[in-house]
Design an enzyme around this catalytic site. Sequence first.
Site, PDB file in Angstrom:
ATOM      1  CB  CYS A  50      -0.917   0.012   1.222  1.00  0.00           C
ATOM      2  SG  CYS A  50      -2.010  -1.405   1.329  1.00  0.00           S
TER       3      CYS A  50
HETATM    4  C1  BEZ Z   1       0.565  -4.669   1.842  1.00  0.00           C
HETATM    5  O1  BEZ Z   1       0.137  -3.581   1.488  1.00  0.00           O
HETATM    6  O2  BEZ Z   1       1.747  -4.962   1.768  1.00  0.00           O
HETATM    7  C2  BEZ Z   1      -0.402  -5.694   2.346  1.00  0.00           C
HETATM    8  C3  BEZ Z   1      -1.537  -5.288   3.020  1.00  0.00           C
HETATM    9  C4  BEZ Z   1      -2.411  -6.255   3.488  1.00  0.00           C
HETATM   10  C5  BEZ Z   1      -2.135  -7.592   3.287  1.00  0.00           C
HETATM   11  C6  BEZ Z   1      -1.008  -7.980   2.589  1.00  0.00           C
HETATM   12  C7  BEZ Z   1      -0.128  -7.026   2.116  1.00  0.00           C
END
Ligand code: BEZ
Length: 235
Positions: A50
Amino acid sequence: MHCAGVLRLGNIVPDFSAKTTHGDWSSFHEWVGDSWCILFSHPADFTPVCTTEIGRLALKYEWFKERNVKVATLSVDPVDSHNTWLQDVVAHCENGITIDFPIIADADRTISTKYGMLDPANIADTGLPLTIRAVFILDPEKKLKLQLNYPASVGRNMDEICRCIEALQLSAKSSIATPANWPNNHDSIGMKGSVFLLPTVTKEDADAYFKEYKTCEVPSGKEYLRLVKQENLPQ
Ligand code: BEZ
């Protein structure tokens, strides 16, 4: 809980009020106004993928503005969390970005539920679901023109979102559709970046309104592969 994909292409999306990093909104629709809009959700603040996505989206912000596209993102984290996290986003992204679009705080999941963005496979410590990586592209009438849904494990490609905006805005102006891999298509016949006339365009209208379109010959003999260069589209 609603599953992803409850909205229908072509329908006006639900309006909502919201708390955001750019203040409180009484109406999402009013905020969109006469613009196109990308509503973009991410699973959670302070997560790696994210963090890269919001940075990469910010790098495209001027490109979107030039095309009359507003951008808003959303997760279930509160506004304070978004604001603290955005400092990490800026620090991690290499090009001195600023985040000039609002991030919605949908802590009670009202908006995520309305839009079918909740992910039953990604549950927060509170026991409540997080949001998927959704992209909703709306036209100025607030109609849903395109939706992309990605799981938490796959970060999105901002170039694909830009490609979708260009294709949607082009097809909103002319009776055309963009081929697979457009604008990298039909190079082998010297028609790189060409688009197809819609099958609903009659031969009379094609001859009258589309300059120098080319009908590709195919074994069926049917004349449905009608290519036109973008520079020859009616203005
Ligand atoms: C991420 O943004 O890295 C992420 C967020 C939730 C679950 C898995 C990865």
